[in-house]
Write a protein that holds these residues in place. Sequence first.
Motif, PDB file in Angstrom:
ATOM      1  N   LEU A  17      31.166  47.366  -2.020  1.00 15.31           N
ATOM      2  CA  LEU A  17      32.616  47.836  -1.680  1.00 15.31           C
ATOM      3  C   LEU A  17      32.657  48.445  -0.163  1.00 15.31           C
ATOM      4  CD1 LEU A  17      35.601  48.421  -2.340  1.00 15.31           C
ATOM      5  CD2 LEU A  17      34.943  50.502  -3.369  1.00 15.31           C
ATOM      6  N   CYS A  18      31.598  49.297   0.338  1.00 19.40           N
ATOM      7  CA  CYS A  18      31.616  49.929   1.452  1.00 19.40           C
ATOM      8  C   CYS A  18      31.453  48.781   2.585  1.00 19.40           C
ATOM      9  CB  CYS A  18      30.509  50.755   1.609  1.00 19.40           C
ATOM     10  SG  CYS A  18      30.790  52.557   0.697  1.00 19.40           S
ATOM     11  N   GLU A  19      30.534  47.833   2.228  1.00 16.99           N
ATOM     12  CA  GLU A  19      30.170  46.829   3.105  1.00 16.99           C
ATOM     13  C   GLU A  19      31.452  45.726   3.304  1.00 16.99           C
ATOM     14  OE1 GLU A  19      26.692  45.218   1.371  1.00 16.99           O
ATOM     15  OE2 GLU A  19      25.543  47.039   1.877  1.00 16.99           O
ATOM     16  N   LYS A  20      32.092  45.489   2.302  1.00 16.67           N
ATOM     17  CA  LYS A  20      33.192  44.804   2.437  1.00 16.67           C
ATOM     18  C   LYS A  20      34.251  45.408   3.274  1.00 16.67           C
ATOM     19  CE  LYS A  20      36.632  42.370  -0.610  1.00 16.67           C
ATOM     20  NZ  LYS A  20      36.966  42.356  -1.850  1.00 16.67           N
ATOM     21  N   ASN A  21      34.267  46.561   3.366  1.00 24.52           N
ATOM     22  CA  ASN A  21      35.425  47.316   4.274  1.00 24.52           C
ATOM     23  C   ASN A  21      34.802  47.735   5.391  1.00 24.52           C
ATOM     24  OD1 ASN A  21      38.151  47.428   2.206  1.00 24.52           O
ATOM     25  ND2 ASN A  21      36.291  47.526   1.036  1.00 24.52           N
ATOM     26  N   GLY A  22      33.692  47.174   5.855  1.00 23.65           N
ATOM     27  CA  GLY A  22      33.262  47.694   7.365  1.00 23.65           C
ATOM     28  C   GLY A  22      32.714  49.071   7.242  1.00 23.65           C
ATOM     29  N   THR A  23      32.479  49.578   6.299  1.00 24.65           N
ATOM     30  CA  THR A  23      31.864  51.174   6.041  1.00 24.65           C
ATOM     31  C   THR A  23      30.402  50.931   5.764  1.00 24.65           C
ATOM     32  OG1 THR A  23      34.179  52.040   5.761  1.00 24.65           O
ATOM     33  CG2 THR A  23      31.952  53.305   5.340  1.00 24.65           C
ATOM     34  N   ARG A  24      29.579  51.663   6.369  1.00 25.02           N
ATOM     35  CA  ARG A  24      28.112  51.802   5.745  1.00 25.02           C
ATOM     36  C   ARG A  24      27.897  52.573   4.510  1.00 25.02           C
ATOM     37  NH1 ARG A  24      24.414  52.001  10.973  1.00 25.02           N
ATOM     38  NH2 ARG A  24      26.149  53.704  11.639  1.00 25.02           N
ATOM     39  N   PHE A  25      27.063  52.115   3.648  1.00 27.77           N
ATOM     40  CA  PHE A  25      26.763  52.916   2.555  1.00 27.77           C
ATOM     41  C   PHE A  25      25.326  53.874   2.940  1.00 27.77           C
ATOM     42  CE2 PHE A  25      24.110  53.164  -1.247  1.00 27.77           C
ATOM     43  CZ  PHE A  25      24.836  53.620  -2.406  1.00 27.77           C
ATOM     44  N   MET A  26      25.338  54.964   2.327  1.00 25.28           N
ATOM     45  CA  MET A  26      23.924  55.897   2.446  1.00 25.28           C
ATOM     46  C   MET A  26      23.706  56.384   1.187  1.00 25.28           C
ATOM     47  SD  MET A  26      23.240  58.768   5.024  1.00 25.28           S
ATOM     48  CE  MET A  26      23.653  58.272   6.365  1.00 25.28           C
ATOM     49  N   ALA A  27      22.431  56.715   0.923  1.00 23.53           N
ATOM     50  CA  ALA A  27      22.147  57.651  -0.380  1.00 23.53           C
ATOM     51  C   ALA A  27      20.824  58.479   0.016  1.00 23.53           C
ATOM     52  CB  ALA A  27      21.853  56.618  -1.435  1.00 23.53           C
ATOM     53  N   ASN A  60      38.024  56.520   7.703  1.00 27.17           N
ATOM     54  CA  ASN A  60      37.490  56.055   8.691  1.00 27.17           C
ATOM     55  C   ASN A  60      35.960  56.759   9.126  1.00 27.17           C
ATOM     56  OD1 ASN A  60      37.050  54.092  11.035  1.00 27.17           O
ATOM     57  ND2 ASN A  60      38.616  55.424  12.246  1.00 27.17           N
ATOM     58  N   VAL A  61      35.389  57.139   8.222  1.00 23.74           N
ATOM     59  CA  VAL A  61      33.895  57.649   8.287  1.00 23.74           C
ATOM     60  C   VAL A  61      32.886  56.366   8.752  1.00 23.74           C
ATOM     61  CG1 VAL A  61      34.527  59.626   6.730  1.00 23.74           C
ATOM     62  CG2 VAL A  61      33.232  57.808   5.951  1.00 23.74           C
ATOM     63  N   ASP A  62      31.786  57.011   9.192  1.00 24.47           N
ATOM     64  CA  ASP A  62      30.802  56.076   9.315  1.00 24.47           C
ATOM     65  C   ASP A  62      29.799  55.531   8.304  1.00 24.47           C
ATOM     66  OD1 ASP A  62      30.819  55.953  12.638  1.00 24.47           O
ATOM     67  OD2 ASP A  62      30.472  57.899  12.302  1.00 24.47           O
ATOM     68  N   PHE A  63      29.547  56.604   7.319  1.00 26.24           N
ATOM     69  CA  PHE A  63      28.791  56.230   5.984  1.00 26.24           C
ATOM     70  C   PHE A  63      29.643  57.050   4.944  1.00 26.24           C
ATOM     71  CE2 PHE A  63      25.259  55.575   8.990  1.00 26.24           C
ATOM     72  CZ  PHE A  63      24.733  54.633   8.478  1.00 26.24           C
ATOM     73  N   VAL A  64      29.537  56.323   3.632  1.00 24.54           N
ATOM     74  CA  VAL A  64      29.732  56.907   2.404  1.00 24.54           C
ATOM     75  C   VAL A  64      28.563  57.101   1.710  1.00 24.54           C
ATOM     76  CG1 VAL A  64      31.132  56.649   0.461  1.00 24.54           C
ATOM     77  CG2 VAL A  64      32.161  55.775   2.343  1.00 24.54           C
ATOM     78  N   LYS A  65      28.390  58.381   1.419  1.00 30.17           N
ATOM     79  CA  LYS A  65      27.253  58.541   0.764  1.00 30.17           C
ATOM     80  C   LYS A  65      27.156  59.190  -0.609  1.00 30.17           C
ATOM     81  CE  LYS A  65      23.485  61.991   1.592  1.00 30.17           C
ATOM     82  NZ  LYS A  65      23.517  62.592   0.440  1.00 30.17           N
ATOM     83  N   PHE A  66      26.041  58.847  -1.418  1.00 28.09           N
ATOM     84  CA  PHE A  66      25.971  59.331  -2.774  1.00 28.09           C
ATOM     85  C   PHE A  66      24.520  59.640  -3.081  1.00 28.09           C
ATOM     86  CE2 PHE A  66      29.378  56.219  -2.964  1.00 28.09           C
ATOM     87  CZ  PHE A  66      30.239  56.768  -4.101  1.00 28.09           C
ATOM     88  N   GLN A  67      24.242  60.174  -4.126  1.00 24.26           N
ATOM     89  CA  GLN A  67      23.101  60.739  -4.483  1.00 24.26           C
ATOM     90  C   GLN A  67      22.699  59.823  -5.775  1.00 24.26           C
ATOM     91  OE1 GLN A  67      24.041  64.792  -5.545  1.00 24.26           O
ATOM     92  NE2 GLN A  67      24.233  65.449  -3.258  1.00 24.26           N
ATOM     93  N   ALA A  82      37.320  57.299   1.259  1.00 30.92           N
ATOM     94  CA  ALA A  82      36.481  57.508   2.199  1.00 30.92           C
ATOM     95  C   ALA A  82      36.282  56.514   3.300  1.00 30.92           C
ATOM     96  CB  ALA A  82      34.962  57.731   1.840  1.00 30.92           C
ATOM     97  N   ILE A  83      36.647  55.293   2.750  1.00 31.52           N
ATOM     98  CA  ILE A  83      36.945  54.240   3.538  1.00 31.52           C
ATOM     99  C   ILE A  83      37.849  54.446   4.444  1.00 31.52           C
ATOM    100  CG2 ILE A  83      37.163  51.788   3.608  1.00 31.52           C
ATOM    101  CD1 ILE A  83      35.286  51.561   1.241  1.00 31.52           C
ATOM    102  N   GLU A  84      38.996  54.717   3.811  1.00 33.12           N
ATOM    103  CA  GLU A  84      40.213  55.004   4.467  1.00 33.12           C
ATOM    104  C   GLU A  84      40.214  56.208   5.464  1.00 33.12           C
ATOM    105  OE1 GLU A  84      43.401  55.515   1.736  1.00 33.12           O
ATOM    106  OE2 GLU A  84      43.130  53.544   0.858  1.00 33.12           O
TER     107      GLU A  84
END
Length: 336
Positions: free
Chosen positions: A82-92, A39-46, A35-37
């Motif tokens: 992992l998201c933050e380290k790669n410049g992508t934001r995390f959401m849940a 190039n999305v804005d957020f990677v989201k989990f539940q 998902a980081i690759e």
Amino acid sequence: MTNTWKGKHGPLLIAEIGGNHEGNFEYALKLTKLAIEANVDFVKFQLYSGDSLVSKLESPTRNKHFKKFELSKENYLELALLCEKNGTRFMASVWNPDYVSWIDEHNSIYKIGSGDLTAYPVLKQFTKLKKPIILSTGLSTFDDVVGAVNFIQEQEEIYKDPNYLSILQCTSMYPIPYSDANLNVMDSLNNLFGLPVGYSDHTEGKKALVTAVAKGAKILEFHFTDSRENKTFRDHMVSLTRDEVLEMIEEIKEIEELIGSKIKKPLPVEGEHVTTFRRAVYPLKNLKKGTLLTESNLTVLRPNHGIDAREYYNVIGKKLKVDVKEHQKLSWDILE
């Protein structure tokens, strides 16, 4: 002020891994990296625990299902980092509010899933955080949505600010046919609340998502996987892969270009065509000095040289001060 819902590619793009990891942390890591690759804005989990979400007595099978899909606190924190380290934001979507204490520093926006739209005690806990909220509206009537929005805004005035509350059109089934996407609901939601609207997709493919952008979606949420082949968990069927997301981003760029500005004006590309394509008033034949100008001896032709065609009815009734030739450019100083 920064627009909360502005993404790198226009609309905010949220890759919903959700439960696609099926409780396997190594698989969750793989999906997050993909998902980081993408190039999305957020990677989201539940984020949930089975016992805090589903009654063991009333729905034991569903309770066991969610327990099977649980990840640990340490797992989620590693995914967020992992998201933050790669410049992508995390959401849940945090379905267990007790988890907020340790995930909040990594979660800049909270997503309220469709199943929690009417869970007012849960909504209240998240409004106390005063962070932006995305409210999904699957399973709902307009009255349900109005009730939830009013409740949220009653708890905290900040949620009357469009930077703090947005609404997603969603149909909560997997997969749905195009006829159940109902993208026009986005217009209705925007008219009802004046808040940013977006689309949470459960169709197969990306057509509904790019269509939603053309209709003005500010947020796109879509399930994400590595592959749909040989998968039994239903969410994989409505998920996009990394390459499909990258293709969609290119399509979104094209759509954004096509949508363009809201201001109507001649553009540089139209250049001299403003004159060459438009008409002016011309004599229909050779006319002598003193001739009264009428509809029978005037016409409108390209190019727009001399007297603009919009002045046609103001020219009628005037007299010529000089002789003119057929199709000769006219000017006001030769009329009386």
